[in-house]
Design an enzyme around this catalytic site. Structure first.
Site, PDB file in Angstrom:
ATOM      1  N   SER A  38       0.883  -1.189   0.000  1.00 41.31           N
ATOM      2  CA  SER A  38       0.000   0.000   0.000  1.00 41.31           C
ATOM      3  C   SER A  38       0.904   1.218   0.000  1.00 41.31           C
ATOM      4  O   SER A  38       2.079   1.129   0.392  1.00 41.31           O
ATOM      5  CB  SER A  38      -0.837  -0.015   1.282  1.00 41.31           C
ATOM      6  OG  SER A  38      -1.428   1.251   1.509  1.00 41.31           O
TER       7      SER A  38
ATOM      8  N   TYR B 192      -2.186   0.057  10.901  1.00 45.24           N
ATOM      9  CA  TYR B 192      -2.332  -0.389   9.501  1.00 45.24           C
ATOM     10  C   TYR B 192      -1.054  -0.029   8.729  1.00 45.24           C
ATOM     11  O   TYR B 192      -0.497  -0.871   8.027  1.00 45.24           O
ATOM     12  CB  TYR B 192      -3.567   0.231   8.834  1.00 45.24           C
ATOM     13  CG  TYR B 192      -3.673  -0.182   7.380  1.00 45.24           C
ATOM     14  CD1 TYR B 192      -3.987  -1.497   7.035  1.00 45.24           C
ATOM     15  CD2 TYR B 192      -3.419   0.718   6.344  1.00 45.24           C
ATOM     16  CE1 TYR B 192      -4.052  -1.889   5.693  1.00 45.24           C
ATOM     17  CE2 TYR B 192      -3.486   0.333   5.014  1.00 45.24           C
ATOM     18  CZ  TYR B 192      -3.798  -0.974   4.691  1.00 45.24           C
ATOM     19  OH  TYR B 192      -3.857  -1.378   3.369  1.00 45.24           O
TER      20      TYR B 192
HETATM   21  P1  NDP Z   1     -11.337  -6.419   0.419  1.00 43.51           P
HETATM   22  O1  NDP Z   1     -11.872  -6.208   1.789  1.00 43.51           O
HETATM   23  O2  NDP Z   1     -12.260  -6.185  -0.724  1.00 43.51           O
HETATM   24  O3  NDP Z   1     -10.708  -7.893   0.295  1.00 43.51           O
HETATM   25  C1  NDP Z   1      -9.901  -8.426   1.323  1.00 43.51           C
HETATM   26  C2  NDP Z   1      -9.692  -9.904   1.107  1.00 43.51           C
HETATM   27  O4  NDP Z   1      -8.839 -10.395   2.162  1.00 43.51           O
HETATM   28  C3  NDP Z   1     -10.983 -10.703   1.148  1.00 43.51           C
HETATM   29  O5  NDP Z   1     -10.995 -11.639   0.097  1.00 43.51           O
HETATM   30  C4  NDP Z   1     -10.933 -11.414   2.482  1.00 43.51           C
HETATM   31  O6  NDP Z   1     -11.558 -12.697   2.393  1.00 43.51           O
HETATM   32  C5  NDP Z   1      -9.418 -11.600   2.683  1.00 43.51           C
HETATM   33  N1  NDP Z   1      -9.105 -11.759   4.100  1.00 43.51           N
HETATM   34  C6  NDP Z   1      -9.187 -10.830   5.075  1.00 43.51           C
HETATM   35  N2  NDP Z   1      -8.894 -11.382   6.271  1.00 43.51           N
HETATM   36  C7  NDP Z   1      -8.629 -12.702   6.041  1.00 43.51           C
HETATM   37  C8  NDP Z   1      -8.284 -13.796   6.871  1.00 43.51           C
HETATM   38  N3  NDP Z   1      -8.136 -13.666   8.197  1.00 43.51           N
HETATM   39  N4  NDP Z   1      -8.086 -15.013   6.299  1.00 43.51           N
HETATM   40  C9  NDP Z   1      -8.217 -15.151   4.966  1.00 43.51           C
HETATM   41  N5  NDP Z   1      -8.539 -14.165   4.111  1.00 43.51           N
HETATM   42  C10 NDP Z   1      -8.754 -12.940   4.655  1.00 43.51           C
HETATM   43  O7  NDP Z   1     -10.054  -5.454   0.316  1.00 43.51           O
HETATM   44  P2  NDP Z   1      -9.051  -5.129  -0.899  1.00 43.51           P
HETATM   45  O8  NDP Z   1      -9.260  -6.017  -2.045  1.00 43.51           O
HETATM   46  O9  NDP Z   1      -9.095  -3.674  -1.103  1.00 43.51           O
HETATM   47  O10 NDP Z   1      -7.652  -5.435  -0.180  1.00 43.51           O
HETATM   48  C11 NDP Z   1      -6.743  -6.424  -0.607  1.00 43.51           C
HETATM   49  C12 NDP Z   1      -5.353  -6.046  -0.147  1.00 43.51           C
HETATM   50  O11 NDP Z   1      -4.974  -4.786  -0.705  1.00 43.51           O
HETATM   51  C13 NDP Z   1      -5.203  -5.881   1.375  1.00 43.51           C
HETATM   52  O12 NDP Z   1      -3.961  -6.420   1.752  1.00 43.51           O
HETATM   53  C14 NDP Z   1      -5.210  -4.359   1.572  1.00 43.51           C
HETATM   54  O13 NDP Z   1      -4.515  -3.968   2.720  1.00 43.51           O
HETATM   55  C15 NDP Z   1      -4.511  -3.910   0.306  1.00 43.51           C
HETATM   56  N6  NDP Z   1      -4.772  -2.533  -0.108  1.00 43.51           N
HETATM   57  C16 NDP Z   1      -6.048  -2.060  -0.288  1.00 43.51           C
HETATM   58  C17 NDP Z   1      -6.246  -0.752  -0.713  1.00 43.51           C
HETATM   59  C18 NDP Z   1      -7.605  -0.161  -0.867  1.00 43.51           C
HETATM   60  O14 NDP Z   1      -7.724   1.079  -0.798  1.00 43.51           O
HETATM   61  N7  NDP Z   1      -8.648  -0.944  -1.112  1.00 43.51           N
HETATM   62  C19 NDP Z   1      -5.128   0.106  -1.042  1.00 43.51           C
HETATM   63  C20 NDP Z   1      -3.829  -0.469  -0.792  1.00 43.51           C
HETATM   64  C21 NDP Z   1      -3.676  -1.753  -0.374  1.00 43.51           C
HETATM   65  P3  NDP Z   1     -12.578 -13.304   3.474  1.00 43.51           P
HETATM   66  O15 NDP Z   1     -13.253 -12.159   4.177  1.00 43.51           O
HETATM   67  O16 NDP Z   1     -13.500 -14.158   2.674  1.00 43.51           O
HETATM   68  O17 NDP Z   1     -11.710 -14.109   4.379  1.00 43.51           O
HETATM   69  C1  8X3 Z   2      -5.097   1.267   1.772  1.00 41.30           C
HETATM   70  C2  8X3 Z   2      -5.075   2.660   1.243  1.00 41.30           C
HETATM   71  O1  8X3 Z   2      -5.146   5.083   1.893  1.00 41.30           O
HETATM   72  O2  8X3 Z   2      -5.315   3.485   3.701  1.00 41.30           O
HETATM   73  O3  8X3 Z   2      -3.865   0.694   1.909  1.00 41.30           O
HETATM   74  O4  8X3 Z   2      -3.208   3.829   2.575  1.00 41.30           O
HETATM   75  S1  8X3 Z   2      -4.661   3.800   2.437  1.00 41.30           S
END
Ligand code: NDP
Ligand code: 8X3
Length: 253
Positions: A139, A152
């Site tokens: 991120s 985070y």
């Molecule tokens: P979502 O919430 O849409 O997806 C998150 C995914 O992680 C889900 O499929 C969830 O599956 C899985 N997950 C969470 N906890 C667990 C667990 N304990 N065990 C197994 N699977 C888990 O978020 P994003 O797609 O946005 O995020 C994906 C990644 O990208 C993360 O690492 C996030 O930090 C990162 N990110 C996101 C940004 C954003 O602004 N959206 C920006 C930068 C980075 P389930 O609940 O079915 O277990």
């Molecule tokens: C998720 C995006 O804006 O919280 O990683 O850094 S931000």
């Protein structure tokens, strides 16, 4: 045919990345905790592509369940060429002093320890086959710390350090290690961060066009389609209206 394992494929980036890798011809292992979503995605992937798909439902926070899941892989899924460490979350957005310890645990256990558990289980196979590629979802929070981002941001700083460390330790085995570092992207991320409060989640993206999951799949596709001699270390990707973690230019409504 190559095989990819995508963690957190039930939503957001992971789902789009799985769909994109299927189009690129990868056999897929898709993981997450929500079994119905894994089943629906498995069908969608199989209906539209000539690939094999294996859904694995487990919580990444337990090394025991991670180990059992990876040990359960049938022979034709045992050789993993591409690992996408995507599962992760932000839980809460409060100043440190007002934050909940349970949220800290959940983020550290998922974003850092879960990523390590899976990687530790997959790396030996990659070393044995002397090839492989690991892509960690980091991120822009791995670069800058923003108000109320405390733990985070710490987890994503850790992902950054782990990515660099893996790259150093695995280079001699022909294993590439990359990361993707997005800014604001509209997925279920903010709904989860605000513990289901949709109003707060929507407000995060008010007045701007955020990234979407397809943008991240584009970045992953670019990384995995480079020639063998090219390794992309990191792709930082922001919405055009976001300069960094502090500065976003929002349209006046
Ligand atoms: P979502 O919430 O849409 O997806 C998150 C995914 O992680 C889900 O499929 C969830 O599956 C899985 N997950 C969470 N906890 C667990 C667990 N304990 N065990 C197994 N699977 C888990 O978020 P994003 O797609 O946005 O995020 C994906 C990644 O990208 C993360 O690492 C996030 O930090 C990162 N990110 C996101 C940004 C954003 O602004 N959206 C920006 C930068 C980075 P389930 O609940 O079915 O277990
Ligand atoms: C998720 C995006 O804006 O919280 O990683 O850094 S931000």
């Amino acid at each position: 045919m190559k095989t990819a394992l995508v963690t957190g494929a039930t939503s957001g980036f992971g789902r789009s990345i799985a769909l994109r890798l299927a189009r690129l011809g990868y056999n897929l292992i898709i993981t997450g905790r929500r079994v119905e979503r894994l089943e629906i995605l498995t069908k969608e992937l199989q209906d539209n592509n000539s690939i094999k798909v294996l859904p694995l439902c487990f919580d990444i926070r337990s090394n025991d369940t991670c180990t059992k899941a990876i040990q359960s892989l049938p022979a034709d899924f045992k050789q993993i060429d591409l690992l996408i460490n995507n599962a992760g979350l932000a839980a809460g957005a409060s100043p440190f002093q007002d934050s909940d310890l349970a949220d800290f645990d959940q983020m550290i256990d998922t974003n850092v320890k879960g990523l390590l558990y899976i990687t530790k289980l997959i790396v030996p196979g990659m070393i044995q086959q002397k090839s492989g590629h690991i892509i960690n979802l980091s991120s822009i929070a791995c670069i800058e710390v923003y108000p109320s981002g405390n733990v985070y941001c710490a987890t994503k700083h850790a992902v950054n350090a782990i990515t660099k460390g893996l790259r150093i330790d695995l280079v001699k085995y022909g294993i590439k290690v990359s990361s993707v570092s997005p800014g604001m992207a509209e997925t279920e991320f903010s709904t989860i961060r605000y513990h289901g409060n949709e109003e707060k989640a929507k407000a995060v993206y008010a007045g701007l066009t955020p990234l979407n999951a397809e943008d991240i799949a584009d970045a992953v596709e670019f990384i995995v389609t480079r020639p063998a001699h090219v390794s992309i270390n990191d792709i930082q990707i922001n919405p055009s209206q976001q300069a960094n973690t502090y500065i976003a230019h929002r349209n006046t409504i």
